[in-house]
Motif scaffolding. Structure first.
Motif, PDB file in Angstrom:
ATOM      1  N   ALA A  55      -4.133   3.779  -0.989  1.00 23.81           N
ATOM      2  CA  ALA A  55      -3.907   5.203  -0.772  1.00 23.81           C
ATOM      3  C   ALA A  55      -5.152   5.826  -0.165  1.00 23.81           C
ATOM      4  N   GLY A  56      -4.965   6.780   0.759  1.00 25.19           N
ATOM      5  CA  GLY A  56      -6.120   7.420   1.369  1.00 25.19           C
ATOM      6  C   GLY A  56      -5.749   8.712   2.074  1.00 25.19           C
ATOM      7  N   ARG A  57      -6.773   9.507   2.338  1.00 24.93           N
ATOM      8  CA  ARG A  57      -6.570  10.775   3.033  1.00 24.93           C
ATOM      9  C   ARG A  57      -7.813  11.105   3.842  1.00 24.93           C
ATOM     10  N   SER A  58      -7.607  11.639   5.053  1.00 24.34           N
ATOM     11  CA  SER A  58      -8.718  12.067   5.896  1.00 24.34           C
ATOM     12  C   SER A  58      -8.843  13.580   5.884  1.00 24.34           C
ATOM     13  N   PHE A  59     -10.076  14.059   6.030  1.00 20.25           N
ATOM     14  CA  PHE A  59     -10.389  15.481   6.108  1.00 20.25           C
ATOM     15  C   PHE A  59     -11.142  15.724   7.412  1.00 20.25           C
ATOM     16  N   SER A  60     -11.669  16.915   7.625  1.00 23.34           N
ATOM     17  CA  SER A  60     -12.281  17.231   8.914  1.00 23.34           C
ATOM     18  C   SER A  60     -13.499  16.365   9.210  1.00 23.34           C
ATOM     19  N   ASN A  61     -14.356  16.155   8.218  1.00 25.87           N
ATOM     20  CA  ASN A  61     -15.564  15.350   8.412  1.00 25.87           C
ATOM     21  C   ASN A  61     -15.740  14.292   7.331  1.00 25.87           C
ATOM     22  N   SER A  62     -14.664  13.913   6.670  1.00 29.83           N
ATOM     23  CA  SER A  62     -14.793  12.954   5.590  1.00 29.83           C
ATOM     24  C   SER A  62     -13.450  12.278   5.328  1.00 29.83           C
ATOM     25  N   TYR A  63     -13.461  11.308   4.444  1.00 27.93           N
ATOM     26  CA  TYR A  63     -12.223  10.658   4.024  1.00 27.93           C
ATOM     27  C   TYR A  63     -12.397  10.108   2.610  1.00 27.93           C
ATOM     28  N   LEU A  64     -11.263   9.834   1.976  1.00 27.13           N
ATOM     29  CA  LEU A  64     -11.229   9.279   0.634  1.00 27.13           C
ATOM     30  C   LEU A  64     -10.136   8.224   0.584  1.00 27.13           C
ATOM     31  N   GLN A  65     -10.413   7.080  -0.004  1.00 27.41           N
ATOM     32  CA  GLN A  65      -9.390   6.048  -0.137  1.00 27.41           C
ATOM     33  C   GLN A  65      -9.633   5.221  -1.394  1.00 27.41           C
ATOM     34  N   SER A  66      -8.538   4.614  -1.907  1.00 30.06           N
ATOM     35  CA  SER A  66      -8.640   3.783  -3.099  1.00 30.06           C
ATOM     36  C   SER A  66      -7.638   2.644  -3.019  1.00 30.06           C
ATOM     37  N   TYR A 109       4.211   5.439   3.992  1.00 28.67           N
ATOM     38  CA  TYR A 109       4.231   6.902   3.812  1.00 28.67           C
ATOM     39  C   TYR A 109       3.022   7.466   4.534  1.00 28.67           C
ATOM     40  N   LYS A 110       3.257   8.478   5.399  1.00 20.42           N
ATOM     41  CA  LYS A 110       2.178   8.994   6.239  1.00 20.42           C
ATOM     42  C   LYS A 110       2.352  10.496   6.411  1.00 20.42           C
ATOM     43  N   LYS A 111       1.816  11.250   5.473  1.00 11.21           N
ATOM     44  CA  LYS A 111       1.754  12.710   5.606  1.00 11.21           C
ATOM     45  C   LYS A 111       0.314  13.120   5.333  1.00 11.21           C
ATOM     46  N   ASP A 112       0.066  14.009   4.375  1.00 13.63           N
ATOM     47  CA  ASP A 112      -1.326  14.318   4.048  1.00 13.63           C
ATOM     48  C   ASP A 112      -2.035  13.080   3.502  1.00 13.63           C
ATOM     49  N   TRP A 113      -1.351  12.381   2.599  1.00  8.34           N
ATOM     50  CA  TRP A 113      -1.854  11.116   2.072  1.00  8.34           C
ATOM     51  C   TRP A 113      -1.154   9.953   2.750  1.00  8.34           C
ATOM     52  N   LEU A 114      -1.883   8.883   2.974  1.00 10.14           N
ATOM     53  CA  LEU A 114      -1.311   7.643   3.487  1.00 10.14           C
ATOM     54  C   LEU A 114      -1.158   6.669   2.331  1.00 10.14           C
ATOM     55  N   LEU A 115       0.023   6.070   2.215  1.00 11.60           N
ATOM     56  CA  LEU A 115       0.295   5.069   1.197  1.00 11.60           C
ATOM     57  C   LEU A 115       0.731   3.791   1.892  1.00 11.60           C
ATOM     58  N   SER A 116       0.086   2.674   1.535  1.00 11.21           N
ATOM     59  CA  SER A 116       0.364   1.398   2.189  1.00 11.21           C
ATOM     60  C   SER A 116       0.352   0.276   1.166  1.00 11.21           C
TER      61      SER A 116
END
Length: 284
Positions: A165-176, A125-132
């Motif tokens: 799961a993770g998501r990128s932003f303009s100058n940062s990212y979050l993943q778990s 799944y690859k939209k705003d959030w990525l799920l792998s």
């Protein structure tokens, strides 16, 4: 956004199997050579905490790679080489009957393979959030030296399924990530959970805070030699809770350096010592 994604990939591979959902593009290869040291320790987390009479140094050289089989599927390989030393460890063999001081001072340095790891990561799944999802296998390729208790990896195969799961932003990212480490040969299996947040502080420098937890299910009863239990190297029911910082410095689009400094806030049968990792990476 493509530049951000490239940075994210570097962060997620700052150490082997860093549990990020991002995959490598088809035909692209990422390689990293890193060195981790846990120097001169004699104290361990436990219930209660405990210590040994002399010191152990546990170093690891790792060769890590990711290759894009497709745009959504990545092959992962990790080759760890262990360099472990025991300094003047006093040990009494319980199988020997004697009177007086029967202790033996042990000094030994060993270099050997750890548990070679191979895995596959697939993004579904690859939209705003990525799920792998990711599945890796650690082979039983380590060594044990009965004279010193040095063990360079688990005497078992380890299967690690993870949901990422993770998501990128303009100058940062979050993943778990969340998953388990399932071990054979009567070792206990572990529950695994963690995540990280990364922020670009300068043009080519990122700082990342991370959390990594492993908790034993205590479902194994392997009997290990006394001398191995004294050194606590790859023994049963190892668990930890770690927080720390990572950093990336990028010299070009394809080359840079990495660093990681974790600190455990709880554990069982693991060293009460900070582990420092430094590395270099190259993309092809």
């Amino acid at each position: 956004m493509k530049q951000i994604t490239n940075f994210l990939f570097l962060f997620l591979t700052i150490s082997a199997f860093s549990q990020g959902p991002w995959t490598q593009e088809k035909g692209k290869l990422y390689t990293q050579l890193s060195f981790t040291t846990i120097p001169n320790y004699d104290n361990f987390f436990g219930d209660p905490d405990y210590s040994i009479n002399k010191e152990i140094t546990d170093n690891t050289i790792q060769i890590y790679g990711e290759y894009g089989i497709t745009n959504n599927t990545t092959l992962i390989v990790n080759l760890p080489f262990k360099l472990i030393s025991v300094d003047n460890l006093s040990y009494v063999d319980p199988a020997i009957d004697c009177i007086g001081d029967c202790s033996e001072n042990i000094n030994e340095n060993k270099t050997s393979l750890g548990n070679i790891e191979i895995g596959v990561k697939h993004n579904f799944y690859k939209k705003d959030w990525l799920l792998s999802g990711q599945l890796s296998v650690e082979a039983n390729t380590s060594s044990f030296y009965e004279n010193s208790g040095i063990r360079t990896g688990y005497d078992a195969f380890t299967f690690t399924p993870l949901f990422l799961a993770g998501r990128s932003f303009s100058n940062s990212y979050l993943q778990s990530f969340i998953g388990a480490k399932i071990r054979t040969n009567n070792y206990s299996s572990n529950f695994k959970f963690g995540g990280e947040y990364g922020y670009k502080v300068f043009k080519n420098i990122w700082i990342i805070g991370f959390l990594d937890l492993e908790k034993s299910f205590e479902n194994g009863d392997i009997e290990l030699p006394d001398i191995n239990r004294i050194t606590s190297l790859y023994v049963n029911n190892q668990e930890y809770g770690v927080v720390g910082l990572k950093a990336i410095g990028e010299f070009s689009d394809n080359f840079g350096v990495t660093a990681s400094l974790p600190a455990a806030f709880y554990g069982n049968n693991v060293a009460k010592q900070v582990a420092l990792t430094v590395g270099v990476y190259k993309k092809f």
